[in-house]
Scaffold this active site. Structure first.
Site, mmCIF file in Angstrom:
data_model
loop_
_atom_site.group_PDB
_atom_site.id
_atom_site.type_symbol
_atom_site.label_atom_id
_atom_site.label_comp_id
_atom_site.label_asym_id
_atom_site.label_seq_id
_atom_site.Cartn_x
_atom_site.Cartn_y
_atom_site.Cartn_z
ATOM 1 N N HIS A 61 0.466 -11.557 2.403
ATOM 2 C CA HIS A 61 -0.556 -10.885 1.615
ATOM 3 C C HIS A 61 -1.257 -11.823 0.624
ATOM 4 O O HIS A 61 -2.488 -11.802 0.500
ATOM 5 C CB HIS A 61 0.064 -9.692 0.876
ATOM 6 N N TYR B 182 0.820 -1.203 0.000
ATOM 7 C CA TYR B 182 0.000 0.000 0.000
ATOM 8 C C TYR B 182 0.860 1.262 0.000
ATOM 9 O O TYR B 182 0.356 2.355 -0.255
ATOM 10 C CB TYR B 182 -0.924 0.056 1.226
#
Length: 293
Positions: free
Chosen positions: A123, A65
């Site tokens: 992730h 991110y």
């Protein structure tokens, strides 16, 4: 009507985020978290500070991110004690090798300027690369070192979960997956629950798109006197999942947190779940094949 809703929301917003979910490692998480993708820079810091001041106590980030520094800055400027905030980050696919994973976690700490991270996830499994067991062992060791409080995974299918549990003896505390009314993930939720894993939901509102206009959702919202967003978030809570909605504005943040003073009946929950579609994924990211480095 909007004024009365605002007054009702104001009465619960500071306590909503402390009603949490117990994890299999003895720690707990708030029942609703704050998603931060793609909040970055000073605007991102402002949005996160606002969220913390509204009552959020779980902030969800990731290395990919590119906002871990903003998360740390928001925590320091929020006025909320650090020990009241649970911070999540996630390991990207390019760092699944054991030594790379260890270094990546420490880099996350440096960027956030924190001495520990409350929840760290792999992730994506990237099964073609096939190093997710190695990455999981790194997180296990970092948890034992006290650098990570809780550890888990994201986008793991049942076979990925069973393999890391069998090969390491450690069960993830969390599996964060895409989950919204058009993709309710009933089988995966059951698998997680059977293994004592809390299911977190990314894109819990379906990116606030078509699902917010669905006649089933809007009809239930009218019936209970709430917004479609609140109805969908309440649906998540009653399923036992932990949603991670994103909202940059204070009013939306408040709306998202204000779901603890009403309930849906069983028929309403079932009607929303029945909206699930075989092609319900938002962008076709099947964890069996999706690769994100």
């Amino acid at each position: 009507m909007a004024g009365s809703r605002h007054e009702a929301w104001g009465g619960v917003r500071l306590t909503a985020s402390v009603d949490g979910m117990m994890l299999n490692d003895g720690h707990s998480l708030p029942a609703i978290g704050f998603g931060t993708f793609p909040l970055r820079g000073s605007a991102g810091v402002d949005a996160m500070v606002s969220a913390l001041r509204q009552g959020y106590r779980l902030i969800d980030s990731a290395v990919n991110y590119e906002n871990e520094g903003a998360v740390g800055e928001a925590v320091r400027h929020s006025g909320v004690p650090r020990d009241e905030i649970a911070i999540t980050s996630k390991l990207p696919g390019r760092h699944h090798a054991y030594a790379d994973a260890v270094t990546c976690v420490h880099e996350s700490l440096y960027r956030m300027q924190l001495d520990h991270i409350d929840l760290y996830l792999i992730h994506w499994p990237l099964p073609r690369v096939d190093r997710y067991v190695e990455a999981w062992q790194a997180l296990i060791d970092l948890q034992r070192d006290g650098v990570l409080r809780s550890i888990g995974v994201s986008n793991f299918l049942p076979e990925h979960l069973d393999r890391i549990i069998a090969e390491t003896g450690v069960t993830p505390a969390v599996n964060q997956i895409e989950l919204h009314p058009y993709f309710p993930q009933e089988q995966q939720r059951q698998v997680d629950a059977e293994r004592g894993i809390v299911t977190e939901a990314w894109s819990p509102l379906g990116r606030a798109g078509e699902v917010m206009r669905d006649p089933v959702v809007t009809g239930i919202a009218d019936a209970v006197g709430r917004t479609p967003v609140q109805v969908v978030l309440r649906w998540h809570l009653q399923l036992g999942t932990l949603p991670l909605p994103k909202a940059a504005s204070a009013s939306r943040q408040l709306e998202n947190l204000s779901v603890f003073d009403f309930e849906l009946d069983d028929a309403q929950v079932a009607a929303i779940t029945a909206l699930g579609r075989p092609d319900g994924r938002l962008f076709g990211a099947d964890p069996a094949t999706h690769e994100e480095f």
